[in-house]
Design an enzyme around this catalytic site. Structure first.
Site, mmCIF file in Angstrom:
data_model
loop_
_atom_site.group_PDB
_atom_site.id
_atom_site.type_symbol
_atom_site.label_atom_id
_atom_site.label_comp_id
_atom_site.label_asym_id
_atom_site.label_seq_id
_atom_site.Cartn_x
_atom_site.Cartn_y
_atom_site.Cartn_z
ATOM 1 N N GLY A 12 -62.235 -38.236 31.198
ATOM 2 C CA GLY A 12 -61.621 -36.911 31.035
ATOM 3 C C GLY A 12 -60.155 -37.113 30.731
ATOM 4 N N ALA A 59 -57.896 -35.048 28.998
ATOM 5 C CA ALA A 59 -57.009 -33.938 28.633
ATOM 6 C C ALA A 59 -55.661 -34.219 29.320
ATOM 7 C CB ALA A 59 -57.624 -32.614 29.063
ATOM 8 N N ARG A 106 -65.267 -37.360 26.703
ATOM 9 C CA ARG A 106 -66.494 -36.928 26.020
ATOM 10 C C ARG A 106 -66.301 -36.937 24.513
ATOM 11 N NH1 ARG A 106 -68.527 -30.872 26.970
ATOM 12 N NH2 ARG A 106 -66.418 -30.524 26.179
ATOM 13 N N SER A 107 -65.267 -36.278 24.015
ATOM 14 C CA SER A 107 -65.014 -36.395 22.582
ATOM 15 C C SER A 107 -63.995 -37.514 22.363
ATOM 16 C CB SER A 107 -64.526 -35.075 21.993
ATOM 17 O OG SER A 107 -63.845 -34.324 22.964
ATOM 18 N N VAL A 120 -62.111 -33.933 34.732
ATOM 19 C CA VAL A 120 -62.552 -32.937 33.748
ATOM 20 C C VAL A 120 -62.475 -31.557 34.366
ATOM 21 C CG1 VAL A 120 -64.077 -34.616 32.636
ATOM 22 C CG2 VAL A 120 -65.018 -33.044 34.343
ATOM 23 N N SER A 123 -51.756 -32.852 42.908
ATOM 24 C CA SER A 123 -50.857 -31.740 42.622
ATOM 25 C C SER A 123 -49.611 -32.213 41.888
ATOM 26 C CB SER A 123 -50.440 -31.057 43.927
ATOM 27 O OG SER A 123 -49.479 -30.065 43.649
ATOM 28 N N GLY A 138 -49.079 -30.907 38.503
ATOM 29 C CA GLY A 138 -49.253 -30.616 37.087
ATOM 30 C C GLY A 138 -49.202 -31.883 36.247
ATOM 31 N N LYS A 151 -55.772 -29.422 49.306
ATOM 32 C CA LYS A 151 -55.183 -29.103 47.992
ATOM 33 C C LYS A 151 -55.233 -27.585 47.744
ATOM 34 C CE LYS A 151 -53.557 -28.949 43.920
ATOM 35 N NZ LYS A 151 -54.248 -28.635 42.722
ATOM 36 N N HIS A 178 -52.608 -25.950 49.738
ATOM 37 C CA HIS A 178 -51.325 -26.174 49.077
ATOM 38 C C HIS A 178 -51.085 -25.092 48.023
ATOM 39 C CE1 HIS A 178 -49.342 -27.486 45.382
ATOM 40 N NE2 HIS A 178 -48.490 -28.151 46.134
ATOM 41 N N ASN A 179 -52.102 -24.810 47.242
ATOM 42 C CA ASN A 179 -51.958 -23.777 46.209
ATOM 43 C C ASN A 179 -51.754 -22.398 46.821
ATOM 44 O OD1 ASN A 179 -52.698 -26.022 44.673
ATOM 45 N ND2 ASN A 179 -53.761 -24.776 43.168
ATOM 46 N N GLU A 225 -48.287 -22.187 47.923
ATOM 47 C CA GLU A 225 -47.459 -22.037 46.715
ATOM 48 C C GLU A 225 -47.414 -20.555 46.286
ATOM 49 O OE1 GLU A 225 -48.622 -24.784 43.506
ATOM 50 O OE2 GLU A 225 -48.536 -23.086 42.146
ATOM 51 N N TYR A 226 -48.558 -19.883 46.346
ATOM 52 C CA TYR A 226 -48.594 -18.449 46.038
ATOM 53 C C TYR A 226 -47.650 -17.688 46.973
ATOM 54 C CZ TYR A 226 -52.669 -17.959 42.867
ATOM 55 O OH TYR A 226 -53.530 -17.973 41.800
ATOM 56 N N ARG A 254 -64.958 1.043 69.523
ATOM 57 C CA ARG A 254 -66.208 0.358 69.166
ATOM 58 C C ARG A 254 -67.270 0.588 70.227
ATOM 59 N NH1 ARG A 254 -66.089 -4.920 69.135
ATOM 60 N NH2 ARG A 254 -67.666 -5.197 67.510
HETATM 61 P P1 NDP Z 1 -59.195 -29.180 31.461
HETATM 62 O O1 NDP Z 1 -59.431 -28.546 32.764
HETATM 63 O O2 NDP Z 1 -58.694 -28.357 30.351
HETATM 64 O O3 NDP Z 1 -60.531 -29.923 31.035
HETATM 65 C C1 NDP Z 1 -60.645 -30.573 29.777
HETATM 66 C C2 NDP Z 1 -61.341 -31.882 29.942
HETATM 67 O O4 NDP Z 1 -62.648 -31.704 30.499
HETATM 68 C C3 NDP Z 1 -61.519 -32.572 28.615
HETATM 69 O O5 NDP Z 1 -61.367 -33.954 28.817
HETATM 70 C C4 NDP Z 1 -62.961 -32.212 28.284
HETATM 71 O O6 NDP Z 1 -63.564 -33.101 27.375
HETATM 72 C C5 NDP Z 1 -63.592 -32.327 29.622
HETATM 73 N N1 NDP Z 1 -64.892 -31.680 29.710
HETATM 74 C C6 NDP Z 1 -65.137 -30.346 29.726
HETATM 75 N N2 NDP Z 1 -66.454 -30.118 29.841
HETATM 76 C C7 NDP Z 1 -67.064 -31.323 29.888
HETATM 77 C C8 NDP Z 1 -68.411 -31.746 30.009
HETATM 78 N N3 NDP Z 1 -69.407 -30.855 30.125
HETATM 79 N N4 NDP Z 1 -68.659 -33.072 30.032
HETATM 80 C C9 NDP Z 1 -67.654 -33.957 29.956
HETATM 81 N N5 NDP Z 1 -66.361 -33.621 29.838
HETATM 82 C C10 NDP Z 1 -66.066 -32.313 29.810
HETATM 83 O O7 NDP Z 1 -58.199 -30.443 31.653
HETATM 84 P P2 NDP Z 1 -56.884 -30.620 32.517
HETATM 85 O O8 NDP Z 1 -56.393 -31.969 32.189
HETATM 86 O O9 NDP Z 1 -55.968 -29.459 32.410
HETATM 87 O O10 NDP Z 1 -57.423 -30.610 34.021
HETATM 88 C C11 NDP Z 1 -58.350 -31.557 34.489
HETATM 89 C C12 NDP Z 1 -58.701 -31.241 35.915
HETATM 90 O O11 NDP Z 1 -57.516 -31.321 36.715
HETATM 91 C C13 NDP Z 1 -59.257 -29.845 36.147
HETATM 92 O O12 NDP Z 1 -60.242 -29.891 37.151
HETATM 93 C C14 NDP Z 1 -58.054 -29.051 36.618
HETATM 94 O O13 NDP Z 1 -58.423 -27.951 37.417
HETATM 95 C C15 NDP Z 1 -57.318 -30.115 37.418
HETATM 96 N N6 NDP Z 1 -55.889 -29.919 37.584
HETATM 97 C C16 NDP Z 1 -55.122 -29.457 36.550
HETATM 98 C C17 NDP Z 1 -53.761 -29.279 36.697
HETATM 99 C C18 NDP Z 1 -52.945 -28.817 35.541
HETATM 100 O O14 NDP Z 1 -51.726 -28.604 35.746
HETATM 101 N N7 NDP Z 1 -53.501 -28.669 34.349
HETATM 102 C C19 NDP Z 1 -53.087 -29.568 37.967
HETATM 103 C C20 NDP Z 1 -53.948 -30.121 38.960
HETATM 104 C C21 NDP Z 1 -55.292 -30.260 38.761
HETATM 105 P P3 NDP Z 1 -63.475 -32.817 25.787
HETATM 106 O O15 NDP Z 1 -62.133 -33.344 25.373
HETATM 107 O O16 NDP Z 1 -64.596 -33.588 25.226
HETATM 108 O O17 NDP Z 1 -63.609 -31.351 25.578
#
Ligand code: NDP
Length: 476
Positions: free
Chosen positions: A9, A11, A33-34, A74, A128, A130, A182, A185-186, A189-190, A446
């Site tokens: 994962g 992203a 995945r991609s 992910v 935590s 970001g 965690k 914590h959020n 934060e709120y 009551r």
């Molecule tokens: P996203 O939550 O946007 O998730 C995208 C990722 O998930 C991509 O790598 C995507 O792969 C993958 N994915 C989605 N569906 C599937 C699937 N069915 N099978 C395999 N892979 C899948 O990414 P973030 O980086 O923003 O967050 C990752 C995690 O971290 C989440 O759980 C989020 O809640 C948590 N988090 C995020 C924070 C933030 O600030 N963003 C802070 C703390 C925690 P593909 O590229 O192939 O689509």
């Protein structure tokens, strides 16, 4: 050589976590995945350390030393389950699967049970801070077995934020403990952000200060007990001018707060535990109200406010009063948050070290603050502390500020500026310290309408009054 750890994962969060591991000298297998994201990571950041790219999960697993350690980063929910389902048949007994996404702690408990049955370790870990935290040092809240934490500890403590020589990473407890903390914590934060917003709103309405002047107030507050990341960035946002039309940036932002849902989860879960987390709940409600455009536009300019929106206050004195109100309300919100952690720890047998939780949050995360040391000290003084508010430091901090706090809540009511966080916190404080609460009357009601019985202050047992008969008392 085999990779020491894997991240699947890639992203923003996963990519940055993998880079953090590589920059700290660990050989990291990476997969997405991609495939595009994997290629992009290697192309852009491959020079930062030793990455082992994998096209699919079998290749990822094959590239790892044993016991294998795989971090899943992910989307939370079904995506996490899909990855786990694909991964499990490829693994062997003793391997460690880490879910570092924002899972609900009950999902983590379910997944832990399932993986344990296959002889695997499952670590639900809160992360935590970001994307910036993931890259340069997040606050890490791992749950799971002691054995799996021992295997992960050298890596996790190295990539975590460091405060002094202390990593912001502590083993929280078994199964869902890490994700619960965690989530809390959020929620905190709120609450923190809501209280800051109320302080801003009151100062602006009552004193008529400009956003730039308010930025100076927050900058000043950031040199004292309130020193924290959120106060620091509040000054930043308030001093920002609008790049498009000039003027204050804060004045051109639509006043509808969004929420991804973790605050709501916190309140839902703590309601189930029977813990009043009014600070977090009011924060969630306030965001919901801000986003309720239909009802807001039906009421704005229609529902009357107070005859006068002016308050007769001295500028500097009122600023200091609001500072006290903010700090006292914040102490209440944290006391409630730690109550919730304690209650969950008892309910789920997590045996969480409450003082250590405060140390995890000192760096890396959004609620990092000077005052977290005070929480650690409070639990060091008394690990069985029933509420943070009865600790000497907290007790005195609120005692010093309470008259000011009361004036601020009264002023808010008088001028018609909403301050749900400040006033709910004060009501909680007064409820907590009350010798006697009107719950006695509620019990009476009551018993009258539902024969729900009551207990007496002077005798053991459960009682009922024959309300519709001769009003005699029976003991059951
Ligand atoms: P996203 O939550 O946007 O998730 C995208 C990722 O998930 C991509 O790598 C995507 O792969 C993958 N994915 C989605 N569906 C599937 C699937 N069915 N099978 C395999 N892979 C899948 O990414 P973030 O980086 O923003 O967050 C990752 C995690 O971290 C989440 O759980 C989020 O809640 C948590 N988090 C995020 C924070 C933030 O600030 N963003 C802070 C703390 C925690 P593909 O590229 O192939 O689509």
């Amino acid at each position: 050589a085999p990779a020491q750890i894997a991240v699947t994962g890639l992203a923003v969060m996963g990519r940055n976590l993998a880079r953090n591991l590589a920059r700290n000298g660990f050989r990291v297998a990476v997969h997405n995945r991609s495939k595009g994201r994997t290629d992009a990571l290697i192309q852009e950041f491959g020079h930062e350390g030793e990455f082992v790219p994998a096209d699919d999960l079998p290749a990822l697993v094959a590239s790892l030393e044993r016991p294998r350690k795989i971090i899943i980063m992910v989307q939370a929910g079904p995506a996490t389950d899909a990855v786990i389902d694909e991964l499990v048949p490829l693994l062997d007994e003793g391997d460690i699967v880490v879910d570092a996404g924002n899972a609900h702690f009950l999902d983590t408990r379910r997944r832990q049970d399932a993986l344990q049955a296959s002889g695997l370790h499952f670590v639900g870990s809160g992360v935590s801070g970001g994307e910036e935290g993931a890259l340069n040092g997040p606050s890490i809240m791992p749950g799971g077995s002691v054995e799996s934490y021992a295997a992960l500890e050298p890596m996790l403590t190295k990539i975590a934020a460091q405060v002094g020589d202390q990593p912001c990473c502590v083993h929280v407890g078994p199964d869902g403990a890490g994700h619960f903390v965690k989530m809390l914590h959020n929620g905190i934060e709120y609450a923190d952000m809501q209280l800051i917003a109320e302080a801003y709103d009151l100062l602006r309405h009552v004193l008529g200060l400009s956003p730039a002047e308010l930025a100076d107030v927050f900058r000043d507050w950031n040199t004292g007990d309130l020193e924290s990341f959120l106060i620091e960035i509040t000054a930043d946002v308030l001093s920002q001018t609008d790049p498009t039309a000039g003027g204050a940036f804060v004045d051109i932002v639509l006043d509808q707060a969004e929420q991804k849902g973790t605050g709501r989860w916190t309140v839902q879960s703590t309601l189930d535990l029977g813990i009043p987390v009014s600070g977090m709940a009011e924060a969630v409600f306030a965001r919901s109200l801000s986003g309720d455009v239909v009802r807001r536009s039906a009421a704005a300019g229609v529902l009357p406010g107070p005859a006068s929106e002016k308050a007769d206050v001295d500028r500097d004195a009122f600023i200091d009063d609001v500072r006290h109100a903010l700090y006292s309300s914040k102490l209440v919100a944290y006391a409630q948050g730690f109550d919730a952690i304690r209650a969950a720890s008892e309910q789920y047998d997590w045996d969480i070290d409450l003082g250590a939780m405060a140390t995890i949050w000192r760096g890396g995360c959004i609620i990092r603050a000077r005052f977290l040391d005070r929480i650690k000290e409070a639990y060091d003084r008394n690990p069985a502390l029933p509420s943070l508010l009865v600790d000497d430091y907290f007790k005195e901090a609120v005692a010093n500020g309470q008259e000011a706090w009361r004036r601020v809540v009264a002023t808010a009511a008088q001028v018609g500026v909403p301050a749900p966080g400040f006033s709910a916190a004060l009501s909680y404080y007064d409820g907590l310290r009350a010798e006697r609460l009107p719950a006695a009357l509620i019990q009476g009601l009551r018993d009258l309408f539902g024969a729900h019985t009551y207990k007496r202050v002077d005798q053991e047992g459960t009682y009922h009054l024959e309300w519709s008969g001769d009003r005699s008392e029976t003991r059951s």
